[in-house]
Design a protein around this motif. Structure first.
Motif, short mmCIF file in Angstrom:
data_model
loop_
_atom_site.label_atom_id
_atom_site.label_comp_id
_atom_site.label_asym_id
_atom_site.label_seq_id
_atom_site.Cartn_x
_atom_site.Cartn_y
_atom_site.Cartn_z
N ASN A 1 0.83 -1.21 0.00
CA ASN A 1 0.00 0.00 0.00
C ASN A 1 0.86 1.26 0.00
OD1 ASN A 1 -2.45 -1.38 0.01
ND2 ASN A 1 -2.27 -1.74 2.22
N ALA A 2 1.97 1.22 0.75
CA ALA A 2 2.84 2.41 0.84
C ALA A 2 3.42 2.74 -0.53
CB ALA A 2 3.95 2.17 1.85
N LEU A 3 3.85 1.69 -1.24
CA LEU A 3 4.44 1.90 -2.56
C LEU A 3 3.41 2.56 -3.50
CD1 LEU A 3 6.47 -0.98 -4.28
CD2 LEU A 3 5.50 0.92 -5.52
N THR A 4 2.21 1.99 -3.50
CA THR A 4 1.15 2.51 -4.38
C THR A 4 0.81 3.95 -4.01
OG1 THR A 4 0.31 0.26 -4.27
CG2 THR A 4 -1.09 1.87 -5.35
N ASN A 5 0.60 4.19 -2.72
CA ASN A 5 0.21 5.55 -2.29
C ASN A 5 1.26 6.58 -2.64
OD1 ASN A 5 -2.06 4.48 -1.21
ND2 ASN A 5 -1.31 4.46 0.92
N ALA A 6 2.53 6.22 -2.44
CA ALA A 6 3.61 7.19 -2.69
C ALA A 6 3.67 7.55 -4.17
CB ALA A 6 4.94 6.64 -2.20
N VAL A 7 3.48 6.54 -5.04
CA VAL A 7 3.47 6.82 -6.48
C VAL A 7 2.33 7.77 -6.82
CG1 VAL A 7 3.00 5.76 -8.75
CG2 VAL A 7 4.63 4.67 -7.18
N LEU A 8 1.14 7.48 -6.31
CA LEU A 8 -0.03 8.32 -6.63
C LEU A 8 0.16 9.74 -6.07
CD1 LEU A 8 -2.91 5.72 -6.10
CD2 LEU A 8 -1.91 6.53 -8.26
N GLU A 9 0.79 9.82 -4.90
CA GLU A 9 0.99 11.12 -4.26
C GLU A 9 1.94 12.02 -5.07
OE1 GLU A 9 -0.71 12.09 -1.42
OE2 GLU A 9 0.25 14.05 -1.64
N VAL A 10 3.06 11.46 -5.55
CA VAL A 10 3.98 12.32 -6.33
C VAL A 10 3.38 12.70 -7.68
CG1 VAL A 10 6.27 11.94 -5.34
CG2 VAL A 10 5.40 10.31 -7.01
N LEU A 11 2.57 11.80 -8.23
CA LEU A 11 1.89 12.14 -9.49
C LEU A 11 0.93 13.30 -9.26
CD1 LEU A 11 1.01 8.60 -10.92
CD2 LEU A 11 2.47 10.32 -12.01
N ASP A 12 0.15 13.20 -8.19
CA ASP A 12 -0.83 14.23 -7.89
C ASP A 12 -0.14 15.58 -7.64
OD1 ASP A 12 -3.54 15.00 -7.40
OD2 ASP A 12 -2.97 15.23 -5.29
N ARG A 13 0.96 15.54 -6.90
CA ARG A 13 1.69 16.79 -6.59
C ARG A 13 2.27 17.42 -7.86
NH1 ARG A 13 4.62 16.01 -0.70
NH2 ARG A 13 2.74 15.31 0.36
#
Ligand code: UT7
Length: 378
Positions: free
Chosen positions: A279-291
Motif C-alpha cells: 500500500n505504501a508503494l502505491t500511495n507514494a506513487v499516486l501522491e507524487v503524481l498528484d503533486r
C-alpha cells in the motif's frame, strides 16, 4: 529550473551467495526463496566496508571511472564542484565521523557539507528530498544564506552492509538481504525541471514489525548511586543497563534476547511489513503524481525499492500497470535497504531504459515505518 540527476553509479561486493548456498546454513530452499521473493542470489561484503562500496558508486556517478551509461555527454565533476553530500545508511562503518564525512575526505570534496541520514530502506528517497530542499532554498536565499552557501551540486548516496546486522540462523530474514551501494549526482540547472515532485511520509510501527536494536560493547559502570567501584575489582562484571532492558521491551525483542538471539540483528514480521509495503508503494506513487499534476501515462519508468518481487507485482496490479514499467533488479541482489533505489536506478541507466526527457518515479518504503517517492525528468 530544478535539481537534475546528472550522474549515477553503483558499487557491489565481490562475493555472490546463491540460494543453494544459504540452504546449507538454514532450513530453506532455492524454490522457496525464489518463488516467494524473486531472489536467486545476493552480494555479501567480506572485505568491503559500506564506505568502500559507496566510494565505488560515487566515483562512477561523478564520472571519475570513465563514461557513465546514460550520461555520456556529462563531463566528470571536479571534487570542489560538490557542495553537499548526503549519505543514507543504517549500517555505517563508524558512528563518528559520519559516513558522509569519511566519503568527503576520501574523495577530496573539500567544499561539501556532509551528513548521514537514516530512514531505513527509504533513506535514499528521504536524502534526495532533503538535498533538493536545501538546494532550492539556497538558490532563492530563503535559508538566510545571503547568497553564500549556494548548493549547486549534491552527491546523494545509499550504502549498506546489512550482512553485519543479519541473524544468519534466522531463515525468516537472512535469505532476504544483501550488501551494496548506489549514488547519484544532482545538479541545479536553470534550464531543466529535474525533480518535479517528492513525498516523504511516516507511519508508526505500532507492532514492531521491523526492528534492530543497537548494541554497545563498552562495560556499563554506573548504578543508581553513581560509579560502581566493585567493577574495578571485577573487570568481567558488567552492570545491567536499565535503559537497554527498557528499549528491548519497547522494541519487543527482550524475550528473544533472553533466549540467546543476537541483540543487534534485524527482526521482521514479514506479513505485516508486506501488507504495509504494497500500500505504501502505491500511495507514494499516486501522491507524487498528484503533486506534479501528472498521470501514470506520463511516466516512462518506476524504480521501486527491491524488497520482494511480489510487492512490486502487487503495486503494479493496483496501479493497473504492466511489470515492464518497473525496473526490477532483485534477482541477484536481494534487499540492500537504502542502497536499493540508487543501485536499481543505475541498472535502468545501464540498460538504456531511461532517456533524456523521460519522467521517472523512484519509490521506497521501510522500517519506521517510512515511505516516499521522487518524480523527476531525466
Ligand atoms: O525492506 C524492508 C521491507 N521488508 C519487506 O518488505 C519484506 C516484506 N515481507 C515479505 O517479503 C514476505 O512476507 C517474506 C518473504 C518475508 C515471507 O514470505 P511469506 O509468503 O509472507 O511467508 P510467511 O512469512 O507467511 O511464511 C510462510 C511459511 C512459514 O511456515 P509455516 O508457518 O507456514 O509452516 C515460514 O516458517 O514459510 C516459512 N518460511 C520459510 N521456509 C523456507 C519462512 N522463511 C522461510 C525460508 N525458507 N527462508
Amino acid at each position: 529550473m530544478g535539481c537534475c540527476i546528472v550522474g549515477c553509479g553503483k558499487g557491489l561486493p565481490l562475493l555472490d551467495v546463491t540460494n543453494d548456498e544459504l540452504a546449507e546454513l538454514v532450513d530453506t530452499s532455492d524454490e522457496w526463496i525464489s518463488s516467494r521473493t524473486g531472489i536467486r542470489s545476493r552480494r555479501i561484503s567480506v572485505e568491503e566496508s559500506s564506505l568502500d562500496l559507496a566510494e565505488v558508486a560515487a566515483r562512477q556517478a561523478l564520472g571519475w571511472d570513465g563514461e557513465t551509461p546514460g550520461f555520456k555527454d556529462q563531463p566528470a565533476f571536479a571534487p570542489e564542484d560538490i557542495d553537499l553530500v548526503l549519505f543514507a545508511t543504517l549500517t555505517p562503518d563508524a558512528l563518528l565521523p559520519s559516513s558522509a564525512a569519511l566519503l568527503r575526505r576520501r574523495l577530496g570534496l573539500t567544499n561539501a557539507v556532509a551528513f548521514d541520514l537514516n530512514a531505513a530502506c527509504s533513506g535514499f528517497v528521504y536524502s534526495l528530498t532533503v538535498a533538493e530542499a536545501l538546494m532550492v532554498a539556497s538558490q532563492s536565499g530563503t535559508n538566510g544564506s545571503k547568497g553564500r552557501n549556494k548548493y549547486r551540486h549534491a552527491l546523494v548516496v545509499g550504502a549498506e552492509r546489512l550482512s553485519r546486522i543479519t541473524n544468519w540462523d534466522d531463515r525468516n530474514t537472512c535469505v532476504l538481504f544483501g550488501d551494496g551501494a548506489g549514488a547519484v549526482v544532482v545538479e541545479w540547472r536553470d534550464d531543466a525541471p529535474g525533480i518535479i515532485s517528492s513525498y516523504i511520509h511516516n507511519d508508526d510501527d505500532t507492532t514492531n514489525s521491523l526492528v534492530c536494536p543497537a548494541s554497545f560493547d563498552s562495560p556499563f559502570v554506573f548504578d543508581d548511586n553513581g560509579v560502581n567501584a566493585a567493577l574495578a575489582n571485577d573487570p568481567a562484571g558488567i552492570l545491567a543497563d536499565a535503559s537497554l532492558d527498557r528499549i528491548d521491551q519497547e522494541l519487543g525483542v527482550a524475550e528473544g534476547v533472553a533466549a540467546g538471539e543476537p541483540r543487534q540483528a534485524i527482526r521482521m514480521d514479514g506479513q505485516k511489513v508486506f501488507k504495509f509495503a504494497g500500500n505504501a508503494l502505491t500511495n507514494a506513487v499516486l501522491e507524487v503524481l498528484d503533486r506534479a499534476d501528472l498521470t501514470l501515462d506520463d511516466i516512462a519508468l518506476i524504480v521501486p525499492h527491491q524488497a520482494n518481487e511480489r510487492i512490486i507485482k502487487f503495486a503494479a496490479k493496483k496501479l493497473g500497470l504492466g511489470l515492464e514499467r518497473f525496473q526490477i533488479s532483485i534477482a541477484h541482489r536481494g534487499n540492500s535497504s537504502a542502497a536499493c533505489v540508487p543501485m536499481t536506478l543505475s541498472d535502468a541507466y545501464d540498460s538504456g531504459k531511461i532517456s533524456s526527457g523521460d519522467k521517472v518515479i523512484m519509490v521506497a518504503f521501510g522500517a519506521g515505518l517510512t515511505s516516499g517517492a521522487v518524480l523527476y525528468e531525466a
